[in-house]
Motif scaffolding. Structure first.
Motif, PDB file in Angstrom:
ATOM      1  N   LEU A  27       7.922 -36.504 -21.034  1.00 19.98           N
ATOM      2  CA  LEU A  27       6.466 -37.268 -21.000  1.00 19.98           C
ATOM      3  C   LEU A  27       6.248 -37.538 -20.035  1.00 19.98           C
ATOM      4  CD1 LEU A  27       4.237 -38.982 -23.268  1.00 19.98           C
ATOM      5  CD2 LEU A  27       6.502 -40.817 -23.348  1.00 19.98           C
ATOM      6  N   MET A  28       5.341 -37.555 -19.430  1.00 16.13           N
ATOM      7  CA  MET A  28       4.128 -37.860 -18.550  1.00 16.13           C
ATOM      8  C   MET A  28       3.212 -38.408 -18.172  1.00 16.13           C
ATOM      9  SD  MET A  28       5.438 -34.545 -15.888  1.00 16.13           S
ATOM     10  CE  MET A  28       4.393 -32.606 -16.678  1.00 16.13           C
ATOM     11  N   GLY A  29       2.943 -39.357 -17.375  1.00 13.38           N
ATOM     12  CA  GLY A  29       1.369 -39.611 -17.879  1.00 13.38           C
ATOM     13  C   GLY A  29       1.564 -41.380 -16.823  1.00 13.38           C
ATOM     14  N   ASP A  30       0.842 -42.087 -16.244  1.00 12.34           N
ATOM     15  CA  ASP A  30       0.043 -43.751 -16.520  1.00 12.34           C
ATOM     16  C   ASP A  30       0.598 -43.867 -17.676  1.00 12.34           C
ATOM     17  OD1 ASP A  30      -0.618 -45.878 -15.914  1.00 12.34           O
ATOM     18  OD2 ASP A  30      -2.619 -44.858 -15.250  1.00 12.34           O
ATOM     19  N   LEU A  31       1.266 -44.838 -18.159  1.00 18.48           N
ATOM     20  CA  LEU A  31       1.483 -44.980 -19.080  1.00 18.48           C
ATOM     21  C   LEU A  31       1.432 -47.096 -19.515  1.00 18.48           C
ATOM     22  CD1 LEU A  31       5.060 -43.863 -20.318  1.00 18.48           C
ATOM     23  CD2 LEU A  31       2.865 -43.292 -21.169  1.00 18.48           C
ATOM     24  N   ASN A  32       0.424 -47.104 -18.157  1.00 13.85           N
ATOM     25  CA  ASN A  32       0.633 -48.818 -17.511  1.00 13.85           C
ATOM     26  C   ASN A  32       1.574 -49.980 -18.109  1.00 13.85           C
ATOM     27  OD1 ASN A  32      -2.448 -49.063 -16.382  1.00 13.85           O
ATOM     28  ND2 ASN A  32      -3.516 -47.989 -17.963  1.00 13.85           N
ATOM     29  N   GLY A  33       2.757 -49.597 -17.805  1.00 17.38           N
ATOM     30  CA  GLY A  33       3.998 -50.393 -18.205  1.00 17.38           C
ATOM     31  C   GLY A  33       4.967 -49.390 -17.486  1.00 17.38           C
TER      32      GLY A  33
END
Length: 318
Positions: A243-249
Motif C-alpha cells: 500500500l503506497m500513497g499520501d495517507l495524511n496521517g
C-alpha cells in the motif's frame, strides 16, 4: 492577645518545581498512552494531533529540564528524567540511525505526492524514477499534467494505470486494475503486478487532508476514508501486498489503526523517522509505504522535487 497563623505557604520555587514535575509526568504518560486521549470532534481530535507529531514530544523535555535545574527541584528533575527515559525507550532506536536489515532485495517501490500545482511534472517523474523503483505510485495527478508524467516514465516503466488523481507505473505487467472511492473525490487504485517472484497486489491511495483551525484538528473526512480503505484492503486478494500513497496521517495515528494493524511500515527498516512533509522542513511522515507478506530491507526519502512532499522509497524482499 495572641493570634494563630495558618500553615506556612510553600515557597514559590517549590510550587513551580511541582508544576514542572506534574508537566513532566503528564508528558511521560502521554507518550505511551496517546491512544487513550480523547479523539472525537468535541475534543478537537486532540488524539490525532498528538499522534501526528508524537516523536516531537521529546522536545518538551528540554524546557522542562531547564525549569527543573533553574528551580533546583529534585522532584522536578526526577520527573523530567523519567520523561526523557520514556521517550528514549519509545523512539531511541528510530533516532539512532539506519535500521536496514541488509541482504538482497527483490523489489523496490516509491511513492510521491507530486502536488497538483507542480511546475515540472516531467522532471519530477524522472527524479522519482532515478530511485530505481520498479513500482512507482503518484498522487495528486491532474489531467493537464498526466501526459507529461506518462511520457517521462514510459521508457523505464511501460505499464501504468491511472484512476482519478492517483496512478501506478510499473516495469512489470499490470492486471486486474480496479478503483474504489474512499470519498466521492478520492479513489484507491488496486492492481496486480506480475513480478518474477510472483504476483504482488499494489494499492495506491490518497486520503483527504486534515486541517488545524479554531475548532481543533479536523479529521472527519480523513477518518471516514481510512475506514473505507480498510474495507477495500480486507476485500483484496491473499498474498504479498503493498500500500503506497499520501495517507495524511502517521502510522502512530489511531485513525489508521485498521490499516496499520495488518500492514507493516517499510520505514521500520529505514534511517530515522523518514519525515516526508512539508518538504521544506519535514516534521511528519504522512506519506507511507506499507507492506504485507513482504519484508522491508531498507527505506529512505528521495531528494526534494517541486512538490510540497518528499518522495519516499523502499526495498523489499519476498
Amino acid at each position: 492577645m495572641t493570634t494563630r497563623s495558618g500553615p506556612a505557604a510553600p515557597p514559590a520555587g517549590r510550587r513551580r518545581g511541582g508544576i514542572t514535575a506534574a508537566l513532566a509526568v503528564l508528558a511521560a504518560l502521554v507518550m505511551p498512552l496517546h491512544r487513550l486521549l480523547p479523539g472525537g470532534a468535541a475534543a478537537g481530535h486532540v488524539r490525532s494531533l498528538v499522534e501526528t507529531f508524537l516523536p516531537w514530544t521529546g522536545l518538551l523535555v528540554v524546557p522542562l529540564l531547564a525549569a527543573a535545574l533553574l528551580r533546583r527541584s529534585r522532584l522536578a528533575l526526577g520527573a523530567v528524567l523519567v520523561a526523557a527515559l520514556v521517550w528514549g525507550l519509545l523512539h531511541g532506536r528510530t533516532l539512532a540511525g539506519d535500521r536496514s536489515t541488509g541482504g538482497p532485495a527483490d523489489l523496490t517501490v516509491a511513492t510521491h505526492n507530486v502536488d497538483d500545482a507542480n511546475p515540472d511534472p516531467a522532471g519530477t517523474a524522472r527524479a522519482v524514477a532515478a530511485s530505481g523503483a520498479q513500482l512507482i505510485a503518484l498522487e495528486e495527478l491532474t489531467p493537464p499534467a498526466r501526459g507529461a508524467y506518462e511520457r517521462a516514465l514510459a521508457p523505464s516503466h511501460p505499464y501504468h494505470a491511472v484512476e482519478g488523481t492517483v496512478g501506478l507505473w510499473s516495469t512489470f505487467p499490470l492486471r486486474g486494475v480496479t478503483a474504489t472511492p474512499v470519498v466521492p473525490w478520492r479513489l484507491v487504485l488496486r492492481a496486480t503486478a506480475d513480478t518474477p517472484r510472483g504476483p504482488v497486489t499494489v494499492y495506491v491511495a490518497h486520503l483527504p487532508s486534515v486541517r488545524l483551525g479554531a475548532g481543533g484538528f479536523t479529521t472527519g473526512r480523513r477518518d471516514a476514508a481510512a475506514r473505507r480503505l480498510d474495507t477495500v484492503l480486507r476485500e483484496g486478494p491473499e498474498g504479498p501486498a503493498v500500500l503506497m500513497g499520501d495517507l495524511n496521517g502517521t502510522t502512530d495515528d489511531s485513525a489508521l489503526a485498521g490499516v496499520t494493524n495488518r500492514f507493516t511500515s517499510a520505514q521500520a527498516a529505514g534511517a530515522g523517522f523518514g519525515f516526508s512533509w512539508p518538504a521544506a522542513l519535514p516534521v511528519a511522515r504522512i506519506d507511507q509505504i506499507l507492506v504485507s507478506g513482504l519484508t522491508p530491507v531498507s527505506a529512505w526519502t528521495l531528494p526534494r522535487t517541486p512538490s510540497d512532499h518528499l518522495p519516499i522509497a523502499a526495498a523489499l524482499r519476498f
